[in-house]
Design a protein around this motif. Structure first.
Motif, PDB file in Angstrom:
ATOM      1  N   ILE A   1       2.716  -4.270  -8.256  1.00  0.00           N
ATOM      2  CA  ILE A   1       2.428  -5.702  -8.240  1.00  0.00           C
ATOM      3  C   ILE A   1       2.068  -6.063  -6.803  1.00  0.00           C
ATOM      4  N   ALA A   2       0.791  -6.291  -6.583  1.00  0.00           N
ATOM      5  CA  ALA A   2       0.242  -6.425  -5.233  1.00  0.00           C
ATOM      6  C   ALA A   2       0.353  -7.861  -4.733  1.00  0.00           C
ATOM      7  N   GLY A   3       1.576  -8.262  -4.443  1.00  0.00           N
ATOM      8  CA  GLY A   3       1.783  -9.610  -3.941  1.00  0.00           C
ATOM      9  C   GLY A   3       1.612 -10.654  -5.023  1.00  0.00           C
TER      10      GLY A   3
ATOM     11  N   GLY B   1     -10.738  -7.846 -10.826  1.00  0.00           N
ATOM     12  CA  GLY B   1     -10.472  -6.429 -11.037  1.00  0.00           C
ATOM     13  C   GLY B   1      -9.023  -6.010 -11.187  1.00  0.00           C
ATOM     14  N   PHE B   2      -8.094  -6.949 -11.214  1.00  0.00           N
ATOM     15  CA  PHE B   2      -6.699  -6.552 -11.455  1.00  0.00           C
ATOM     16  C   PHE B   2      -6.579  -5.981 -12.868  1.00  0.00           C
TER      17      PHE B   2
ATOM     18  N   ARG C   1      -9.300  -6.509  -2.125  1.00  0.00           N
ATOM     19  CA  ARG C   1      -8.905  -5.296  -1.403  1.00  0.00           C
ATOM     20  C   ARG C   1      -7.471  -4.884  -1.728  1.00  0.00           C
ATOM     21  N   ARG C   2      -6.675  -5.826  -2.207  1.00  0.00           N
ATOM     22  CA  ARG C   2      -5.339  -5.434  -2.680  1.00  0.00           C
ATOM     23  C   ARG C   2      -5.470  -4.409  -3.801  1.00  0.00           C
ATOM     24  N   ILE C   3      -6.432  -4.644  -4.678  1.00  0.00           N
ATOM     25  CA  ILE C   3      -6.652  -3.736  -5.807  1.00  0.00           C
ATOM     26  C   ILE C   3      -7.049  -2.358  -5.295  1.00  0.00           C
TER      27      ILE C   3
ATOM     28  N   GLU D   1       0.820  -1.206   0.000  1.00  0.00           N
ATOM     29  CA  GLU D   1       0.000   0.000   0.000  1.00  0.00           C
ATOM     30  C   GLU D   1       0.858   1.261   0.000  1.00  0.00           C
ATOM     31  N   ASP D   2       1.951   1.258   0.780  1.00  0.00           N
ATOM     32  CA  ASP D   2       2.829   2.430   0.822  1.00  0.00           C
ATOM     33  C   ASP D   2       3.399   2.736  -0.561  1.00  0.00           C
TER      34      ASP D   2
END
Length: 630
Positions: A42-44, A143-144, A74-76, A31-32
């Protein structure tokens, strides 16, 4: 704008990204990085085949399973907060996966941990392809904005591509065409699953740096074949499992900056899709230059965004000098630290997100803080307190700030430390801190200043050896040797093979014709260094081995004018020629000096090496967290 190319938009298969910065999936807290201004985050990762593809646990769930998918979504949302595009790494560990029963791979074998690896049959391949299709389709549907196919670092697709791990004799082994067959089917399956208009990215290792590995020419040919299924490609190097290659995947301070750029440039000449490079792109000037030179279209940042997630935002605003530089210590990498003491040396928030806030809160009651000692701990504590609105007086007995960093930064392999020291100096210069150099702080001096709180950061001093001859004119401490390197003779003996002694010896042997002998009662060098630091050091030591010699299990008995007398583990005495002798047997905390300040101010704390000589990470965290809560 100072970096017009870095902050120009880029279209990847219809998807517009606001800049050319990709935040890699380094660490699960992303998130940062999104809030910090990266264009793609790239969210994990998402494992392809639950139970047989995780590098962490056979119990790792499918990211899109019924009770996981909402958190994955929620990562998105976290990424989109900063206007970034959200990607997700699609991962299969293959023969290295953590499993409950058996692992899959190109070859049949039994791993060192006793796990059976089964050579994949045609049916197995079809099953895994179905998992890939399901995973990327789910990523698209939840939603990615794109997917990131991990084909590098020795994982399943790379295991088929590399002759190091693929010894098959059927249609999936032998020639590059055969070895590429299953990896290309993965990409073909992915493209069919997500459709022609959904962006697909891929990471691959240009070179694995392991014996018997795939050649770059083959990697380049594979990328040409794969291009029809891809919209972008990211060039890395090394492997995750295999320390010789791992240290080239996440480079240490012993390697140059952006070491993969030359390979990325060759890929860019061969394909028409955007090319990114990952690996030690340390600052915006380097990133802009790589794009301007035509080497790459994008830069992928891992550790630099751990050190400072606001790297993109600061660069975009023309505040490149305010970016906290990564020092490539590898404390952030769980493999390097063996999952102990994971963190960032220069960013105390990393790995401590639940206790260290992203933004400092203004002090409710501003106070006067006196800081004694201007090393990394003292500077960090002073800066944090000043940023919160406290009145800060920083006392340093020498004529310059930096503490031990001042000597480390002078070494040739320490350009990242030099950058960090320069950053600290700039931050202090721009702050409200009242810096007083050349002040020998005493309890009476502190009383006169009447602080509300006192931070003691007086550091550590070099250990002295009580042996005959140690006071000779040709005997130097480690710090003196760094400053007076040009004076050293052809034969140098270093007493102590810790990090300081070994690095000084390596520099002398590598960048001059001197012969260096290190004398140590132990049995290994730099024993307190983390795993990958020591491997990076080993590779450099091997290259300098003709000019370096280690005498293990040996202690110096006395120092003479042109030699030292040593005693080995069997009690035998011998001599070693020595034009100069360097004593580098460690550091000792200035505990007595630090403790003398207690009782002067009710609120008194010690931080950094005066508690115990440790690493920068500890000093920075202690000082920042205390000042954060003052």
């Amino acid at each position: 704008m100072k970096y017009p190319l870095l902050f120009s938009p880029l279209v990847i298969n219809g998807m517009m990204t606001k800049n050319r910065i990709v935040a890699t999936p380094t660490g699960e807290h992303f998130e940062d990085k999104a809030l910090g201004g990266a264009g793609i985050v790239i969210a994990g990762h998402a494992i392809v085949e639950p139970g047989r593809s995780s590098y962490a646990s056979g119990d790792e769930p499918d990211a899109f399973a019924k009770y996981e998918v909402e958190e994955t979504r929620r990562r998105i949302l976290r990424v989109h907060q900063g206007g970034a595009k959200a990607s997700i790494e699609i991962f299969h560990g293959g023969e290295h996966a953590r499993v409950k029963d058996f692992a899959r791979g190109p070859d049949a074998k039994v791993r060192a941990d006793g796990v059976e690896v089964r050579a994949m049959t045609a049916a197995d391949m079809d099953e895994v392809l179905a998992h890939y299709a399901r995973t990327v389709r789910n990523a698209r549907d939840v939603g990615f904005d794109m997917v990131f196919m991990h084909f590098g670092h020795g994982w399943l697709p790379a295991q088929f591509l590399s002759p190091r791990t693929n010894h098959r004799t059927d249609e999936h082994g032998g020639s590059l065409e055969n070895r590429a067959r299953f990896p290309l089917r993965i990409l073909e399956t992915v493209r069919e699953a997500v459709g022609p208009d959904f962006p697909v990215d891929m990471r691959i290792s240009a070179v694995e740096f392991m014996d018997g590995s795939i050649e770059f020419s083959d990697v380049l040919q594979f990328i040409r074949w794969a291009e029809q299924y891809l919209d972008a490609v990211q060039i890395s190097a090394g492997v995750d499992i295999g320390i010789q290659g791992n240290v080239h995947m996440a480079t240490t301070n012993f390697e140059p900056h952006h070491p993969n750029a030359a390979w990325a440039a060759q890929v860019r000449e061969a394909v028409s899709i955007p090319v990114a490079v990952v690996g030690a792109v340390m600052n915006p000037d380097e990133a802009e230059r790589l794009i301007a030179d035509g080497a790459v279209d994008m830069v992928a940042l891992g550790r630099p965004l751990i050190a400072d997630p606001d790297w993109p935002r600061k660069a975009q605003e023309g505040r490149g000098g305010d970016i906290t530089p990564c020092i490539r210590c590898l404390q952030c990498y769980h493999i390097s630290t063996e999952r102990r003491h994971v963190g960032c040396s220069v960013n105390p928030r990393f790995w401590n997100e639940e206790i260290v806030p992203r933004r400092l809160e203004p002090a409710v009651r501003p106070r006067r803080l006196v800081v004694v000692g201007g090393g990394p701990a003292g500077i960090t504590g002073a800066l944090t307190a000043a940023r919160r609105g406290h009145e800060v007086i920083l006392l340093e007995r020498s004529d310059a700030l930096g503490g031990q960093l001042r000597w480390i930064a002078q070494e040739r392999y320490k350009e990242d430390i030099a950058a960090y020291l320069a950053y600290l100096e700039r931050q202090v210069e721009a702050s409200s801190i009242d810096v007083r150099l050349g002040v020998d702080a005493t309890p009476d001096v502190i009383k006169e200043l009447a602080p509300d709180a006192l931070m003691i950061a007086v550091g550590a001093s070099e250990v002295e050896l009580p042996i005959p001859g140690v006071d000779g004119a040709h005997v130097l401490t480690g710090n003196e040797a760094v400053e007076r390197e040009h004076e050293l003779g052809d034969e140098v003996v270093i007493l102590g093979a810790g990090q300081i002694g070994t690095e000084i010896g390596l520099e002398l042997a590598t960048f001059s014709d001197r012969h260096v002998t290190l004398v140590d009662p132990g049995d290994t060098y730099a024993r307190r260094g983390n795993t990958l630091y020591r491997e990076g050091l080993r590779q450099k030591l091997d290259a300098a081995s003709t000019r370096m010699e280690f005498r293990w299990g040996t202690a110096c008995q006395r120092i003479e004018a042109d030699h030292v007398v040593v005693r080995d583990a069997d009690g035998e005495l011998s001599t070693i020629p020595a034009d100069h002798v360097i004593v580098a047997v460690g550091m000792k905390p200035r505990k007595v000096e630090a403790q003398a300040f207690y009782g002067v101010v009710a609120e008194t704390v010690t931080v950094g090496d005066c508690n115990a000589p440790r690493i920068i990470q500890d000093a920075v965290f202690e000082a920042h967290s205390y000042a954060m809560n003052l």
